[in-house]
Design a protein around this motif. Structure first.
Motif, PDB file in Angstrom:
ATOM      1  N   LEU A 162       0.827  -1.206   0.000  1.00 23.71           N
ATOM      2  CA  LEU A 162       0.000   0.000   0.000  1.00 23.71           C
ATOM      3  C   LEU A 162       0.862   1.257   0.000  1.00 23.71           C
ATOM      4  CD1 LEU A 162      -2.450  -1.173   2.801  1.00 23.71           C
ATOM      5  CD2 LEU A 162      -2.706  -1.492   0.337  1.00 23.71           C
ATOM      6  N   LYS A 163       0.398   2.262  -0.701  1.00 23.64           N
ATOM      7  CA  LYS A 163       1.075   3.555  -0.750  1.00 23.64           C
ATOM      8  C   LYS A 163       0.205   4.596  -0.056  1.00 23.64           C
ATOM      9  CE  LYS A 163       4.059   2.753  -4.575  1.00 23.64           C
ATOM     10  NZ  LYS A 163       5.324   2.735  -3.882  1.00 23.64           N
ATOM     11  N   LYS A 164       0.856   5.575   0.540  1.00 20.56           N
ATOM     12  CA  LYS A 164       0.141   6.645   1.239  1.00 20.56           C
ATOM     13  C   LYS A 164      -0.642   7.467   0.227  1.00 20.56           C
ATOM     14  CE  LYS A 164       0.052   8.791   5.380  1.00 20.56           C
ATOM     15  NZ  LYS A 164       0.978   8.983   6.455  1.00 20.56           N
ATOM     16  N   VAL A 165      -1.886   7.769   0.541  1.00 21.13           N
ATOM     17  CA  VAL A 165      -2.736   8.603  -0.304  1.00 21.13           C
ATOM     18  C   VAL A 165      -2.664  10.019   0.246  1.00 21.13           C
ATOM     19  CG1 VAL A 165      -5.106   9.029  -1.078  1.00 21.13           C
ATOM     20  CG2 VAL A 165      -4.283   6.671  -0.789  1.00 21.13           C
ATOM     21  N   VAL A 166      -2.329  10.954  -0.614  1.00 23.84           N
ATOM     22  CA  VAL A 166      -2.235  12.354  -0.202  1.00 23.84           C
ATOM     23  C   VAL A 166      -3.467  13.075  -0.733  1.00 23.84           C
ATOM     24  CG1 VAL A 166      -0.843  14.445  -0.279  1.00 23.84           C
ATOM     25  CG2 VAL A 166       0.278  12.210  -0.278  1.00 23.84           C
ATOM     26  N   THR A 167      -4.220  13.671   0.169  1.00 24.31           N
ATOM     27  CA  THR A 167      -5.436  14.389  -0.213  1.00 24.31           C
ATOM     28  C   THR A 167      -5.087  15.791  -0.710  1.00 24.31           C
ATOM     29  OG1 THR A 167      -5.789  15.334   1.983  1.00 24.31           O
ATOM     30  CG2 THR A 167      -6.725  13.134   1.567  1.00 24.31           C
ATOM     31  N   PRO A 168      -5.990  16.433  -1.450  1.00 29.36           N
ATOM     32  CA  PRO A 168      -5.735  17.821  -1.886  1.00 29.36           C
ATOM     33  C   PRO A 168      -5.496  18.761  -0.700  1.00 29.36           C
ATOM     34  CG  PRO A 168      -7.555  16.882  -3.137  1.00 29.36           C
ATOM     35  CD  PRO A 168      -7.205  15.880  -2.058  1.00 29.36           C
ATOM     36  N   GLU A 169      -6.173  18.515   0.409  1.00 35.19           N
ATOM     37  CA  GLU A 169      -5.975  19.350   1.594  1.00 35.19           C
ATOM     38  C   GLU A 169      -4.556  19.199   2.138  1.00 35.19           C
ATOM     39  OE1 GLU A 169      -8.567  17.109   1.323  1.00 35.19           O
ATOM     40  OE2 GLU A 169     -10.099  18.582   0.809  1.00 35.19           O
ATOM     41  N   GLU A 170      -4.034  17.974   2.121  1.00 44.89           N
ATOM     42  CA  GLU A 170      -2.668  17.739   2.599  1.00 44.89           C
ATOM     43  C   GLU A 170      -1.651  18.387   1.666  1.00 44.89           C
ATOM     44  OE1 GLU A 170      -3.010  13.492   4.939  1.00 44.89           O
ATOM     45  OE2 GLU A 170      -3.144  13.471   2.761  1.00 44.89           O
ATOM     46  N   VAL A 171      -1.903  18.350   0.358  1.00 42.64           N
ATOM     47  CA  VAL A 171      -1.012  19.000  -0.600  1.00 42.64           C
ATOM     48  C   VAL A 171      -1.005  20.510  -0.343  1.00 42.64           C
ATOM     49  CG1 VAL A 171      -0.647  19.547  -3.040  1.00 42.64           C
ATOM     50  CG2 VAL A 171      -1.230  17.219  -2.361  1.00 42.64           C
ATOM     51  N   ALA A 172      -2.186  21.098  -0.118  1.00 37.97           N
ATOM     52  CA  ALA A 172      -2.273  22.535   0.156  1.00 37.97           C
ATOM     53  C   ALA A 172      -1.536  22.891   1.438  1.00 37.97           C
ATOM     54  CB  ALA A 172      -3.739  22.960   0.239  1.00 37.97           C
ATOM     55  N   ALA A 173      -1.674  22.057   2.459  1.00 36.26           N
ATOM     56  CA  ALA A 173      -0.982  22.312   3.725  1.00 36.26           C
ATOM     57  C   ALA A 173       0.528  22.230   3.548  1.00 36.26           C
ATOM     58  CB  ALA A 173      -1.446  21.325   4.789  1.00 36.26           C
ATOM     59  N   MET A 174       0.999  21.250   2.744  1.00 32.69           N
ATOM     60  CA  MET A 174       2.441  21.130   2.482  1.00 32.69           C
ATOM     61  C   MET A 174       2.946  22.357   1.741  1.00 32.69           C
ATOM     62  SD  MET A 174       3.248  17.157   1.539  1.00 32.69           S
ATOM     63  CE  MET A 174       1.754  16.673   0.728  1.00 32.69           C
ATOM     64  N   ALA A 175       2.180  22.812   0.742  1.00 29.78           N
ATOM     65  CA  ALA A 175       2.583  23.986  -0.030  1.00 29.78           C
ATOM     66  C   ALA A 175       2.633  25.222   0.870  1.00 29.78           C
ATOM     67  CB  ALA A 175       1.627  24.202  -1.193  1.00 29.78           C
ATOM     68  N   LYS A 176       1.643  25.341   1.753  1.00 27.54           N
ATOM     69  CA  LYS A 176       1.604  26.487   2.661  1.00 27.54           C
ATOM     70  C   LYS A 176       2.802  26.480   3.606  1.00 27.54           C
ATOM     71  CE  LYS A 176      -1.553  28.926   5.689  1.00 27.54           C
ATOM     72  NZ  LYS A 176      -2.867  28.933   6.319  1.00 27.54           N
ATOM     73  N   SER A 177       3.219  25.292   4.019  1.00 29.76           N
ATOM     74  CA  SER A 177       4.347  25.203   4.944  1.00 29.76           C
ATOM     75  C   SER A 177       5.677  25.566   4.284  1.00 29.76           C
ATOM     76  CB  SER A 177       4.430  23.799   5.552  1.00 29.76           C
ATOM     77  OG  SER A 177       4.877  22.870   4.583  1.00 29.76           O
ATOM     78  N   LEU A 178       5.722  25.574   2.944  1.00 29.03           N
ATOM     79  CA  LEU A 178       6.947  25.950   2.236  1.00 29.03           C
ATOM     80  C   LEU A 178       7.186  27.454   2.281  1.00 29.03           C
ATOM     81  CD1 LEU A 178       6.737  23.672  -0.934  1.00 29.03           C
ATOM     82  CD2 LEU A 178       8.221  23.387   1.061  1.00 29.03           C
ATOM     83  N   GLY A 179       6.137  28.212   2.583  1.00 23.50           N
ATOM     84  CA  GLY A 179       6.288  29.666   2.640  1.00 23.50           C
ATOM     85  C   GLY A 179       6.142  30.281   1.270  1.00 23.50           C
ATOM     86  N   ASP A 180       6.623  31.515   1.139  1.00 17.91           N
ATOM     87  CA  ASP A 180       6.504  32.224  -0.130  1.00 17.91           C
ATOM     88  C   ASP A 180       7.539  31.714  -1.113  1.00 17.91           C
ATOM     89  OD1 ASP A 180       4.419  33.828   0.747  1.00 17.91           O
ATOM     90  OD2 ASP A 180       5.800  35.306   1.615  1.00 17.91           O
ATOM     91  N   LEU A 181       7.074  31.323  -2.282  1.00 16.34           N
ATOM     92  CA  LEU A 181       7.950  30.876  -3.355  1.00 16.34           C
ATOM     93  C   LEU A 181       7.935  31.917  -4.470  1.00 16.34           C
ATOM     94  CD1 LEU A 181       6.921  27.121  -3.598  1.00 16.34           C
ATOM     95  CD2 LEU A 181       8.932  28.076  -2.494  1.00 16.34           C
ATOM     96  N   PRO A 182       8.980  31.995  -5.259  1.00 20.00           N
ATOM     97  CA  PRO A 182       8.996  32.942  -6.375  1.00 20.00           C
ATOM     98  C   PRO A 182       7.834  32.673  -7.327  1.00 20.00           C
ATOM     99  CG  PRO A 182      11.155  31.956  -6.046  1.00 20.00           C
ATOM    100  CD  PRO A 182      10.200  31.227  -5.154  1.00 20.00           C
TER     101      PRO A 182
END
Length: 190
Positions: A162-182
């Protein structure tokens, strides 16, 4: 990467590698039953109390990997004590209730379980008990199950990767945690 939620009960930290939604495929093969490939979705969640909630659904796959029909469903609760002993209470759609005991591997995310008690309804098929091995391997969850019946000695009958399923909400949270990107997307790589 294994993340430990801030609201996870402290006793459950050793089981944090199970948390989340998982999906994949496996093989089912037991005497007297149809041999097949199957798909599976598994969820381990928590609500802050001292157990993980477990839900699993599997279905038979055809040669093209498409769903044919439901195969097996089960749900239950997982606990672990301070000595790394794991206990699981599980209910299966075939009319079986099981209590499993085992332990978490020493310095590795692996759980060996053995049935301690089995209760069956009149409608369930023959079943004496089983063993299961769960392992977190290279960010994937793998498991193999063994079972026995009055007619068949303990033997492997199902396994899955089995592989981990990443939800759209989790992707958004990961992107938000990266901070401001160019904004141009290229400056990020310079």
């Amino acid at each position: 990467m294994i993340e430990i939620p801030s609201d996870l009960h402290p006793d459950l930290v050793p089981l944090a590698f199970l948390l989340g939604n998982w999906a994949g495929a496996g093989v089912s093969d037991f005497p007297g039953a149809e041999k097949c490939n199957f798909g599976q979705e598994v969820s381990f969640s928590h609500d802050g109390r001292d157990f993980l909630e477990y839900v699993s659904h599997s279905w038979v796959l055809d040669a093209e990997g498409e769903k044919v029909r439901p195969l097996e469903s089960e749900s239950g609760y997982w606990r672990i004590d301070k000595d790394r002993k794991v206990e699981v209470v599980m209910v299966r759609d075939q009319g079986v209730i099981e209590i499993w005991y085992g332990e978490l591997g020493h310095q590795k995310p692996q759980i060996d379980l053995v049935t301690d008690a089995v209760a069956r309804t009149a409608a369930s098929g023959p079943y004496n008990g089983g063993k299961r091995l769960y392992g977190y391997v290279k960010s994937d969850l793998m498991w193999v199950g063994e079972k026995s019946t009055p007619e068949v000695e303990l033997r492997p009958y199902m396994s899955a990767h089995l592989k981990k399923v990443v939800t759209p909400e989790e992707v958004a949270a990961m992107a938000k945690s990266l901070g401001d990107l160019p904004d141009d997307g290229i400056a990020f790589f310079k």
